[in-house]
Design a protein around this motif. Structure first.
Motif, short mmCIF file in Angstrom:
data_model
loop_
_atom_site.label_atom_id
_atom_site.label_comp_id
_atom_site.label_asym_id
_atom_site.label_seq_id
_atom_site.Cartn_x
_atom_site.Cartn_y
_atom_site.Cartn_z
N LYS A 1 -3.72 7.00 -2.68
CA LYS A 1 -3.37 5.68 -2.14
C LYS A 1 -3.41 4.67 -3.28
O LYS A 1 -4.32 4.69 -4.10
N ILE A 2 -2.38 3.81 -3.32
CA ILE A 2 -2.31 2.76 -4.34
C ILE A 2 -2.14 1.42 -3.64
O ILE A 2 -1.19 1.24 -2.87
N GLU A 3 -3.06 0.51 -3.89
CA GLU A 3 -2.97 -0.85 -3.35
C GLU A 3 -2.54 -1.79 -4.47
O GLU A 3 -3.14 -1.79 -5.55
N ILE A 4 -1.49 -2.58 -4.21
CA ILE A 4 -0.95 -3.47 -5.23
C ILE A 4 -0.93 -4.90 -4.71
O ILE A 4 -0.34 -5.17 -3.65
N TRP A 5 -1.58 -5.80 -5.45
CA TRP A 5 -1.47 -7.24 -5.21
C TRP A 5 -0.65 -7.79 -6.37
O TRP A 5 -1.16 -7.91 -7.50
N VAL B 1 0.86 -1.18 0.00
CA VAL B 1 0.00 0.00 0.00
C VAL B 1 0.90 1.23 0.00
O VAL B 1 1.71 1.42 0.91
N ILE B 2 0.76 2.08 -1.03
CA ILE B 2 1.58 3.28 -1.18
C ILE B 2 0.73 4.51 -0.91
O ILE B 2 -0.34 4.67 -1.51
N ASP B 3 1.18 5.38 -0.02
CA ASP B 3 0.51 6.64 0.26
C ASP B 3 1.14 7.75 -0.58
O ASP B 3 2.36 7.90 -0.60
N HIS B 4 0.27 8.52 -1.27
CA HIS B 4 0.72 9.64 -2.11
C HIS B 4 1.85 9.17 -3.03
O HIS B 4 2.99 9.62 -2.94
N GLY B 5 1.48 8.27 -3.94
CA GLY B 5 2.48 7.65 -4.79
C GLY B 5 2.09 7.66 -6.26
O GLY B 5 1.11 8.27 -6.67
#
Length: 468
Positions: free
Chosen positions: A173-177, A151-155
């Motif tokens: 917010k970016i969520e990566i699976w 999970v990336i904040d401000h990315g």
């Protein structure tokens, strides 16, 4: 003082999994370098969950505190942390690094500072992060690491490796699976330094057959110039609403949209709108329901199988029909005939029913393709494709030939240009069905593709993001 390495496989094992002995109640500290463990000693030793390499190390059996300095490398079950100064506590299974650190595991390679990581829970965080997750280049203020998710904040994320990417997506917010999907919140889509559009929520598949939300432009002799854009809006982690907004100067606006539920083993959804196949055959679905069982292993055999089922109202310029289609397909793992040659085999059955004329058909398929890589620049292939009972009511997505022999090659002239030729031969009519000449032009993070279909005297041009 010699700059020896410290390899603490056995020592770390004792620190992490053993309580302090009574005789060690008084703090023990070493600031040396400790002697390197030999290969013979390591082979006799029990496997340690954590291995630390450093120029200098100090630790306390009583508190579990660890301090490693100088070319520090910490490895554990495929994970690696590299830094100049690492503090941690073995009893808590935690390390923390204020200065720059590098974290890597099979699906990621990240660099940042103010790193905190728990080896037992496989969770952590980094600030000012840059790096790569799967095929995606990422950057952000903070990244939180979980066993199966980032999970990336401000990315931002992109597949363009340039220092200033040609295109990227930024988000709060970016969520990566990895290998599955990305969900971005308050997402902005950039080409260069310009925002071209934004979405409150955006989803993208990053598995096979992934689709880009960046516009795709091109030209086709039949439909004229076109602009295509795919948008996917997640309602939750599995359910998405999507749209393909396609505009053609001759065919006009031809959108389609749908609702798709993605599960681990299958997907189910409904679609409506206009669709075009590779032969420029158009169909309108009003609507169509879809079920797809993802490829699965057939027991212990080197064979995968997949199943799809669709039911819906199809319409073209001449007719309307309630269309049913069911397909079961088996594909074998590639047979490696040599280091550079592989044989791909597949077979299946398809059943089609139409309400228009009470049409019913069983279609049997067999496919065999041999690929050969002669060099890093030159690749060739030949294939045989058999389709029994290929006469269908709609031409859309139908197999044109009953027995087809196809072949082709690609040759990379230089890092910017590749040429290719594909040829399709009708074995029943004994004639060349298609002969296409293709030129690929690398535009850094974009690719231009020009195809001349000589049998149809038709030109196609397409430019799209190559690495998204």
């Amino acid at each position: 003082m010699p700059n020896n390495k410290i390899i603490l496989g056995l020592l770390a094992f004792a620190i992490v999994f053993s309580a302090p002995h009574i005789s060690q109640a008084q703090e023990t500290s070493t600031t040396q370098p400790v002697q390197t463990v030999t290969a013979e000693q390591a082979a006799r030793a029990p496997k340690a969950p954590i291995v630390i390499e450093a120029d200098n190390l100090s630790f306390s059996d009583e508190t579990g505190d660890i301090r490693a300095q100088g070319n520090v490398v910490i490895t554990n079950q495929g994970q690696k942390v590299e830094a100049e100064l690492v503090n941690g506590n073995a009893k808590l299974s935690e390390i923390w690094i204020n200065d720059e650190a590098r974290f890597s595991q099979p699906d990621s390679n990240l660099t940042g500072h103010h790193t905190l990581y728990n080896y037992k829970l496989k969770t952590g965080s980094m600030e000012g992060v840059k790096g790569k997750i799967g095929r995606k280049y990422v950057a952000g203020d903070i990244i939180n690491i979980y066993p199966e998710q980032y999970v990336i904040d401000h990315g931002s994320t992109t597949n363009c490796p340039a220092k200033v990417p040609d295109y990227h997506v930024s988000a709060d917010k970016i969520e990566i699976w990895p290998g599955d999907q990305i969900i971005a919140y308050n997402a902005k889509f950039w080409i260069g330094n310009k925002v071209i559009f934004s979405l409150p929520k955006y989803r993208q598949s990053i598995g096979k057959g992934e689709e880009s939300s960046f516009p795709r432009i091109g030209y086709d002799s039949d439909d004229g110039f076109y602009v295509r854009q795919h948008i996917d809006y997640p309602l939750n982690n599995q359910l998405s609403v999507y749209a393909n907004l396609d505009y053609y100067t001759q065919a006009d606006f031809k959108p389609n949209f749908g609702l798709l539920q993605r599960e681990t083993n299958y997907s189910v959804g409904v679609v409506q709108g206009h669709f075009r196949d590779d032969d420029e055959n158009w169909i309108k679905k009003e609507p169509e329901f879809q079920f797809s069982y993802h490829p699965r292993r057939l027991g212990q055999l080197p064979v995968n199988y997949s199943f799809t089922a669709i039911y819906g109202k199809w319409k073209d310029d001449d007719k309307t029909s309630w269309h049913q289609e069911y397909e079961l397909y088996f594909s074998r793992d590639p047979l490696k005939l040599s280091e550079t040659m592989n044989l791909h085999l597949g077979t299946g059955i398809e059943h089609i029913r139409e309400s228009y004329n009470d049409f019913s058909q069983n279609i049997y398929k067999f496919d065999a393709t041999l690929t050969k890589k002669w060099s890093e620049r030159f690749n060739t292939w030949v294939g045989y494709h058999y389709t029994k009972n290929n006469d269908t009511l709609f031409e859309y997505n139908s197999d044109d030939l009953k027995r087809e022999f196809n072949s082709g090659f690609t040759y990379k002239i230089d890092k910017m240009n590749t040429i290719g030729v594909t040829r399709s031969y009708d074995l029943d009519q004994k004639r060349v069905e298609d002969l296409d000449y293709i030129w690929y032009r690398n535009l850094h993070c974009w690719e231009a593709k020009i195809t001349y279909e000589s049998k149809e005297d038709r030109i196609k041009f397409d430019i799209s993001t190559t690495r998204w």
